[in-house]
Design an enzyme around this catalytic site. Structure first.
Site, PDB file in Angstrom:
ATOM      1  N   HIS A  48      97.028  36.093 160.259  1.00 13.32           N
ATOM      2  CA  HIS A  48      96.373  36.144 158.945  1.00 13.32           C
ATOM      3  C   HIS A  48      95.021  35.431 158.968  1.00 13.32           C
ATOM      4  CE1 HIS A  48     100.362  37.324 157.478  1.00 13.32           C
ATOM      5  NE2 HIS A  48      99.738  37.788 156.420  1.00 13.32           N
ATOM      6  N   LYS A  90      94.923  31.278 154.379  1.00 10.80           N
ATOM      7  CA  LYS A  90      96.314  31.413 153.922  1.00 10.80           C
ATOM      8  C   LYS A  90      97.002  30.050 153.876  1.00 10.80           C
ATOM      9  CE  LYS A  90     100.542  34.079 154.642  1.00 10.80           C
ATOM     10  NZ  LYS A  90     100.714  34.292 153.194  1.00 10.80           N
TER      11      LYS A  90
HETATM   12  N1  LIG Z   1     102.948  40.675 148.612  1.00  9.12           N
HETATM   13  C1  LIG Z   1     101.798  41.085 149.170  1.00  9.12           C
HETATM   14  O1  LIG Z   1     101.624  42.268 149.526  1.00  9.12           O
HETATM   15  C2  LIG Z   1     100.712  40.096 149.363  1.00  9.12           C
HETATM   16  C3  LIG Z   1     100.928  38.811 149.019  1.00  9.12           C
HETATM   17  N2  LIG Z   1      99.941  37.890 149.139  1.00  9.12           N
HETATM   18  C4  LIG Z   1     100.243  36.577 148.622  1.00  9.12           C
HETATM   19  O2  LIG Z   1      99.586  36.440 147.372  1.00  9.12           O
HETATM   20  C5  LIG Z   1      99.255  35.073 147.145  1.00  9.12           C
HETATM   21  C6  LIG Z   1      97.776  34.966 146.808  1.00  9.12           C
HETATM   22  O3  LIG Z   1      97.018  35.308 147.950  1.00  9.12           O
HETATM   23  P1  LIG Z   1      95.418  35.324 147.878  1.00  9.12           P
HETATM   24  O4  LIG Z   1      94.977  36.189 146.756  1.00  9.12           O
HETATM   25  O5  LIG Z   1      94.950  35.604 149.244  1.00  9.12           O
HETATM   26  O6  LIG Z   1      95.132  33.793 147.526  1.00  9.12           O
HETATM   27  P2  LIG Z   1      93.912  33.178 146.690  1.00  9.12           P
HETATM   28  O7  LIG Z   1      93.880  31.726 147.021  1.00  9.12           O
HETATM   29  O8  LIG Z   1      92.680  33.975 146.916  1.00  9.12           O
HETATM   30  O9  LIG Z   1      94.344  33.378 145.168  1.00  9.12           O
HETATM   31  C7  LIG Z   1      95.268  32.598 144.474  1.00  9.12           C
HETATM   32  C8  LIG Z   1      94.699  32.365 143.104  1.00  9.12           C
HETATM   33  O10 LIG Z   1      95.687  31.740 142.275  1.00  9.12           O
HETATM   34  C9  LIG Z   1      95.023  30.706 141.541  1.00  9.12           C
HETATM   35  N3  LIG Z   1      95.975  29.725 141.056  1.00  9.12           N
HETATM   36  C10 LIG Z   1      96.244  28.499 141.547  1.00  9.12           C
HETATM   37  N4  LIG Z   1      97.182  27.901 140.806  1.00  9.12           N
HETATM   38  C11 LIG Z   1      97.514  28.776 139.835  1.00  9.12           C
HETATM   39  C12 LIG Z   1      98.420  28.727 138.764  1.00  9.12           C
HETATM   40  N5  LIG Z   1      99.178  27.651 138.547  1.00  9.12           N
HETATM   41  N6  LIG Z   1      98.497  29.793 137.953  1.00  9.12           N
HETATM   42  C13 LIG Z   1      97.738  30.867 138.141  1.00  9.12           C
HETATM   43  N7  LIG Z   1      96.842  30.981 139.152  1.00  9.12           N
HETATM   44  C14 LIG Z   1      96.745  29.936 139.990  1.00  9.12           C
HETATM   45  C15 LIG Z   1      94.024  30.160 142.522  1.00  9.12           C
HETATM   46  O11 LIG Z   1      93.032  29.399 141.872  1.00  9.12           O
HETATM   47  P3  LIG Z   1      92.185  28.326 142.762  1.00  9.12           P
HETATM   48  O12 LIG Z   1      91.405  29.133 143.725  1.00  9.12           O
HETATM   49  O13 LIG Z   1      91.346  27.645 141.740  1.00  9.12           O
HETATM   50  O14 LIG Z   1      93.189  27.448 143.404  1.00  9.12           O
HETATM   51  C16 LIG Z   1      93.479  31.440 143.140  1.00  9.12           C
HETATM   52  O15 LIG Z   1      92.453  31.990 142.358  1.00  9.12           O
HETATM   53  C17 LIG Z   1      99.693  34.326 148.406  1.00  9.12           C
HETATM   54  O16 LIG Z   1     100.971  33.783 148.188  1.00  9.12           O
HETATM   55  C18 LIG Z   1      99.777  35.422 149.464  1.00  9.12           C
HETATM   56  O17 LIG Z   1     100.683  35.120 150.483  1.00  9.12           O
HETATM   57  C19 LIG Z   1      98.712  38.206 149.630  1.00  9.12           C
HETATM   58  C20 LIG Z   1      98.456  39.487 150.030  1.00  9.12           C
HETATM   59  C21 LIG Z   1      99.434  40.551 149.922  1.00  9.12           C
HETATM   60  O1  LIG Z   2      98.360  35.693 152.336  1.00  9.39           O
HETATM   61  C1  LIG Z   2      98.182  36.890 152.675  1.00  9.39           C
HETATM   62  O2  LIG Z   2      97.068  37.360 152.887  1.00  9.39           O
HETATM   63  C2  LIG Z   2      99.363  37.763 152.783  1.00  9.39           C
HETATM   64  N1  LIG Z   2     100.511  37.292 152.392  1.00  9.39           N
HETATM   65  C3  LIG Z   2     101.743  37.991 152.384  1.00  9.39           C
HETATM   66  C4  LIG Z   2     102.731  37.313 153.302  1.00  9.39           C
HETATM   67  O3  LIG Z   2     102.799  36.070 153.307  1.00  9.39           O
HETATM   68  O4  LIG Z   2     103.485  38.003 153.985  1.00  9.39           O
HETATM   69  C5  LIG Z   2     101.579  39.473 152.634  1.00  9.39           C
HETATM   70  C6  LIG Z   2     100.505  39.828 153.603  1.00  9.39           C
HETATM   71  O5  LIG Z   2     100.922  39.451 154.868  1.00  9.39           O
HETATM   72  C7  LIG Z   2      99.200  39.157 153.235  1.00  9.39           C
END
Ligand SMILES: NC(=O)C1=CN([C@@H]2O[C@H](COP(=O)(O)OP(=O)(O)OC[C@H]3O[C@@H](n4cnc5c(N)ncnc54)[C@H](OP(=O)(O)O)[C@@H]3O)[C@@H](O)[C@H]2O)C=CC1
Ligand SMILES: O=C(O)C1=N[C@H](C(=O)O)C[C@H](O)C1
Length: 261
Positions: free
Chosen positions: A151, A155
């Site tokens: 990743h 992350k």
């Molecule tokens: N299921 C899937 O297919 C996928 C899952 N993911 C998962 O999604 C999640 C987010 O990933 P990603 O977008 O890359 O991460 P980011 O860090 O870009 O985004 C997370 C966001 O959530 C905000 N945040 C922090 N605390 C809170 C809260 N209490 N309530 C609401 N929002 C909050 C953060 O703000 P701030 O930046 O100010 O901290 C940030 O803007 C991860 O757990 C990742 O593993 C990612 C890709 C695909």
């Molecule tokens: O943090 C990410 O980017 C992603 N998170 C998810 C995971 O933890 O499996 C899904 C994907 O791999 C991207």
């Protein structure tokens, strides 16, 4: 028209999901939530200047007629967010990884109690869903397996939710086995990665990567490698869209996109 609220809308995935909702004629973005933002409206974010959508930063302040809650936040926030959604009759579509098995079980019990549908998907990419299914199939014949997830280096959680989910699916069918040499030692601690039921999981973090996973199987004189790549976060949106379309039809919380495909 499905009314949607997006939690974590300022992040990499949340902003992509908010744009997907805006672009879909069958969906309406009726709210966005980020506990760490102070914006009152989505149009204060440069990427969404023409969108008049209320922005919330405190769960207690949220007043919405949304029926679906998309969550891409952080491991320490997602459980409370999902509880809030279920308690308010909003179906959670959760992509955020890092919840414990106990938290997931609690949410499933709450969803059943409230008769609200929901989905927790460790990966919304079709390539990852298929990889997990193929890996489970292969593990019946190859009990020796190493999972390598790769990743971007921002992350937070490791190993990835997808890698844990892959290991769990493999463990359902694999004959129990402690892999490798029982006398093996690690000259540098952690060299062999994390352990899940005798399998090893390795987490690679590098700039330039998005989300990738390889599952390597080895047997006498042969090997099999299954790999999937998400080169762009758009790869996750097909699955998120399907979940938003379907989740309100159910009265339980599923884990894994395959349940809604
Ligand atoms: N299921 C899937 O297919 C996928 C899952 N993911 C998962 O999604 C999640 C987010 O990933 P990603 O977008 O890359 O991460 P980011 O860090 O870009 O985004 C997370 C966001 O959530 C905000 N945040 C922090 N605390 C809170 C809260 N209490 N309530 C609401 N929002 C909050 C953060 O703000 P701030 O930046 O100010 O901290 C940030 O803007 C991860 O757990 C990742 O593993 C990612 C890709 C695909
Ligand atoms: O943090 C990410 O980017 C992603 N998170 C998810 C995971 O933890 O499996 C899904 C994907 O791999 C991207």
């Amino acid at each position: 028209m499905v009314k949607v609220i997006v939690a974590g809308y300022k992040g990499r995935m949340g902003s992509t999901a908010a744009q997907m909702v805006i672009d879909n004629p069958d969906f309406e973005l009726v709210g966005v939530y980020d506990a760490r933002s102070s914006e009152q409206n989505l149009n204060e974010d440069d990427r969404f200047k023409d969108q008049d959508v209320p922005a919330f930063h405190d769960l207690d302040q949220i007043k919405t007629d949304a029926t679906v809650w998309i969550d891409f936040t952080i491991p320490t926030a997602v459980y409370e967010n999902a509880k809030f959604a279920l308690n308010h009759g909003i179906s959670p579509v959760i992509g955020t990884t890092g919840m414990t098995d106990e938290q997931v079980a609690d949410l499933q019990a709450l969803a059943k109690d409230k008769q609200v549908g929901g989905l927790i998907a460790p990966n919304f990419g079709i390539s990852a869903v298929l990889l997990m299914q193929f890996a489970q199939q292969a593990a019946k014949y190859f009990p020796d397996v190493e999972i390598i997830e790769m990743h971007h280096d921002d992350k937070i959680d490791s190993p990835s939710g997808t890698a844990i989910s892959t290991a769990k699916k493999i463990a359902e069918v694999r004959q129990p086995k402690q892999q490798g040499n029982p006398d093996a030692t690690e000259t540098l601690p952690g060299a062999r990665g994390a352990e899940y039921e005798g399998m090893r999981i390795h987490a690679v973090r590098l700039p330039g990567l998005v989300a990738h996973e390889e599952v390597m199987f080895g047997g006498p004189g042969e090997g099999l490698t299954i790999r999937q790549d998400s080169f762009d976060r758009i790869s996750f949106m097909t699955g998120v869209k399907v979940a938003v379309e379907k989740v309100n039809q159910y009265h339980e919380l599923f884990v894994g996109l395959e349940h809604l495909l």
